[in-house]
Design a protein around this motif. Structure first.
Motif, PDB file in Angstrom:
ATOM      1  N   PRO A  19       1.193  -1.530  -0.040  1.00  0.00           N
ATOM      2  CA  PRO A  19      -0.168   0.555  -0.183  1.00  0.00           C
ATOM      3  C   PRO A  19       0.848   1.641   0.331  1.00  0.00           C
ATOM      4  O   PRO A  19       1.933   1.364   0.547  1.00  0.00           O
ATOM      5  CB  PRO A  19      -1.155  -0.095   1.199  1.00  0.00           C
ATOM      6  CG  PRO A  19      -0.606  -1.563   1.850  1.00  0.00           C
ATOM      7  CD  PRO A  19       0.756  -2.381   1.506  1.00  0.00           C
ATOM      8  N   SER A  20       0.098   2.353  -0.516  1.00  0.00           N
ATOM      9  CA  SER A  20       0.453   3.549  -0.670  1.00  0.00           C
ATOM     10  C   SER A  20      -0.407   4.810  -0.721  1.00  0.00           C
ATOM     11  O   SER A  20      -0.797   4.005  -1.557  1.00  0.00           O
ATOM     12  CB  SER A  20       2.112   3.696  -1.524  1.00  0.00           C
ATOM     13  OG  SER A  20       2.696   5.004  -1.609  1.00  0.00           O
ATOM     14  N   THR A  21      -0.039   6.017  -0.959  1.00  0.00           N
ATOM     15  CA  THR A  21      -0.473   7.206  -1.067  1.00  0.00           C
ATOM     16  C   THR A  21       0.396   8.108  -1.660  1.00  0.00           C
ATOM     17  O   THR A  21      -0.272   8.039  -2.534  1.00  0.00           O
ATOM     18  CB  THR A  21      -1.500   7.983  -0.042  1.00  0.00           C
ATOM     19  OG1 THR A  21      -2.419   6.604   0.746  1.00  0.00           O
ATOM     20  CG2 THR A  21      -2.824   8.917   0.112  1.00  0.00           C
ATOM     21  N   ARG A  22       0.849   8.420  -0.977  1.00  0.00           N
ATOM     22  CA  ARG A  22       1.641   9.758  -0.866  1.00  0.00           C
ATOM     23  C   ARG A  22       3.293   9.037  -2.183  1.00  0.00           C
ATOM     24  O   ARG A  22       3.353   9.802  -2.821  1.00  0.00           O
ATOM     25  CB  ARG A  22       2.943   9.841  -0.147  1.00  0.00           C
ATOM     26  CG  ARG A  22       2.462  11.225   1.065  1.00  0.00           C
ATOM     27  CD  ARG A  22       2.005  10.903   2.159  1.00  0.00           C
ATOM     28  NE  ARG A  22       2.551   9.715   2.387  1.00  0.00           N
ATOM     29  CZ  ARG A  22       1.156   9.391   2.597  1.00  0.00           C
ATOM     30  NH1 ARG A  22       0.545  10.420   3.380  1.00  0.00           N
ATOM     31  NH2 ARG A  22       0.487   8.219   3.515  1.00  0.00           N
ATOM     32  N   THR A  23       3.685   7.896  -1.876  1.00  0.00           N
ATOM     33  CA  THR A  23       4.632   8.264  -2.913  1.00  0.00           C
ATOM     34  C   THR A  23       4.289   7.459  -4.013  1.00  0.00           C
ATOM     35  O   THR A  23       4.611   8.233  -5.509  1.00  0.00           O
ATOM     36  CB  THR A  23       4.790   6.591  -2.545  1.00  0.00           C
ATOM     37  OG1 THR A  23       5.947   7.018  -0.754  1.00  0.00           O
ATOM     38  CG2 THR A  23       7.043   6.488  -3.727  1.00  0.00           C
ATOM     39  N   ARG A  24       3.087   6.511  -4.723  1.00  0.00           N
ATOM     40  CA  ARG A  24       2.962   6.839  -6.018  1.00  0.00           C
ATOM     41  C   ARG A  24       1.525   7.611  -6.336  1.00  0.00           C
ATOM     42  O   ARG A  24       2.180   7.770  -7.553  1.00  0.00           O
ATOM     43  CB  ARG A  24       1.593   4.807  -5.894  1.00  0.00           C
ATOM     44  CG  ARG A  24       1.206   4.979  -7.182  1.00  0.00           C
ATOM     45  CD  ARG A  24       0.411   3.350  -7.166  1.00  0.00           C
ATOM     46  NE  ARG A  24      -0.974   4.020  -5.972  1.00  0.00           N
ATOM     47  CZ  ARG A  24      -2.375   4.060  -6.597  1.00  0.00           C
ATOM     48  NH1 ARG A  24      -2.091   4.412  -7.852  1.00  0.00           N
ATOM     49  NH2 ARG A  24      -3.014   4.980  -5.977  1.00  0.00           N
TER      50      ARG A  24
HETATM   51  N1   CP Z   1       5.785   8.153   3.001  1.00  0.00           N
HETATM   52  C1   CP Z   1       5.177   7.249   2.486  1.00  0.00           C
HETATM   53  O1   CP Z   1       6.083   6.392   1.639  1.00  0.00           O
HETATM   54  O2   CP Z   1       4.567   6.911   2.225  1.00  0.00           O
HETATM   55  P1   CP Z   1       2.982   5.957   1.144  1.00  0.00           P
HETATM   56  O3   CP Z   1       3.792   5.032   2.181  1.00  0.00           O
HETATM   57  O4   CP Z   1       2.009   6.513   1.382  1.00  0.00           O
HETATM   58  O5   CP Z   1       3.500   5.928   0.353  1.00  0.00           O
END
Ligand code: CP
Length: 306
Positions: A48-53
């Motif tokens: 899962p990811s919000t920011r990075t993706r």
């Molecule tokens: N900082 C970070 O990696 O956030 P995500 O897991 O939402 O991508």
């Protein structure tokens, strides 16, 4: 083919170049709006990811390029047993650059030696997260004016936090950096970080469990989430998850120009009451990450064409 697997794959001079490109993108976004026209990024996210993706995708779209990919191994042929190596070969037929997140340490490296296009590590297990480090370095640069002569406190899960490991590695190359490592004993920084990096380079550091005691010393406070997904046992996670909760009263002895950072997502580590404090920089950090990813995509694509 140049990839970015570890932050140390970039020299300090190259990071300076990316910082200056990011500054220029902020000042003159129109100059960059078609730089990647006709190019595609594949975002291969097995975790899962919000920011990075989304920031990789926003970065490519703002450069005039386009995006393909999957979010979740269950949405890809990994669910049928396809290897990372084969996936990298296949995606090289469709895209110009890959951003990969994977729960297994080393998976983006395996992709990079099998792909014929650049691969960017977007986080591998508890190991590395170099583009978060680019976001973090740029945040420190924007807020402090330079990356030099700073006491940087890391607080929380220093054992499993890949963003912590990458950022310590990166900051260890700058002048006058001192670390304060704040964690419960069970989540202390791995020994190898001290024996292989900090001790041989003579970089000053202290370890403590007491955040408030060291608060007045800090120029930067990097809060982290306890990494639930890396625990083998739910009981240990529940016992440790709220070890540190940054609340306004805990900042009473902090410097006026403290920079409070967090790679996000946060759970309970920073009270929402801190969000309006001018020292809270974690949402700016998110935005800075997009500009650094734009700069990185341009650099790797340019080198791939050379
Ligand atoms: N900082 C970070 O990696 O956030 P995500 O897991 O939402 O991508």
């Amino acid at each position: 083919m140049r990839s970015l697997i570890d932050i140390l794959d970039l020299s300090v001079e190259e990071i300076d170049e990316l910082i200056h490109t990011a500054d220029d993108i902020i000042s003159h976004p129109e100059k960059y709006s078609e730089v990647c026209k006709g190019k595609k990024i594949a975002t291969l996210f097995y975790e899962p990811s919000t920011r990075t993706r989304l920031s990789f995708e926003a970065a490519m779209l703002e450069l005039g390029g386009s995006v393909i990919g999957f979010s979740g191994a269950q949405n890809s042929s990994a669910a049928k047993g396809e290897s990372v190596a084969d996936t990298a070969k296949v995606v090289s037929c469709y895209a110009d650059i890959i951003a990969m997140r994977h729960p297994k340490e080393g998976a983006p490296y395996v992709a990079s030696i099998n792909a014929s296009i650049p691969v960017i590590n977007a986080g591998d297990g508890g190991h590395n997260h170099p583009t978060q480090t680019l976001a973090d370095l740029y945040t420190i640069y924007r807020e402090k004016g330079e990356i030099k002569d700073l006491t940087v406190g890391f607080c929380g899960d220093l054992k499993f936090g890949r963003t912590v490991h990458s950022l310590i590695n990166a900051l260890a190359r700058y002048t006058g950096i001192r670390f304060v490592l704040i964690s419960p004993e069970e989540l202390a920084i791995p020994e190898y970080v001290k024996t292989d990096l900090l001790d041989p380079k003579g970089i000053p550091y202290t370890e403590t469990t007491d955040l408030e005691a060291v608060m007045p010393e800090l120029d930067v406070l990097y809060m982290t989430r306890v990494q639930k997904e890396r625990f083998f046992n739910e009981e240990d996670y529940l016992r440790l998850k709220d070890s540190y909760i940054l609340e306004p009263k805990k900042l009473k002895n902090a410097k006026e120009d403290l920079v409070i950072m967090h790679p996000l997502p946060r759970v309970n580590e920073i009270s929402v009451a801190i969000d309006d404090d001018p020292r809270a920089c974690y949402f700016k950090q998110v935005l800075y990450g997009k500009y650094m990813r734009m700069a990185l995509i341009m650099k790797l694509l340019k080198e791939a064409q050379a």
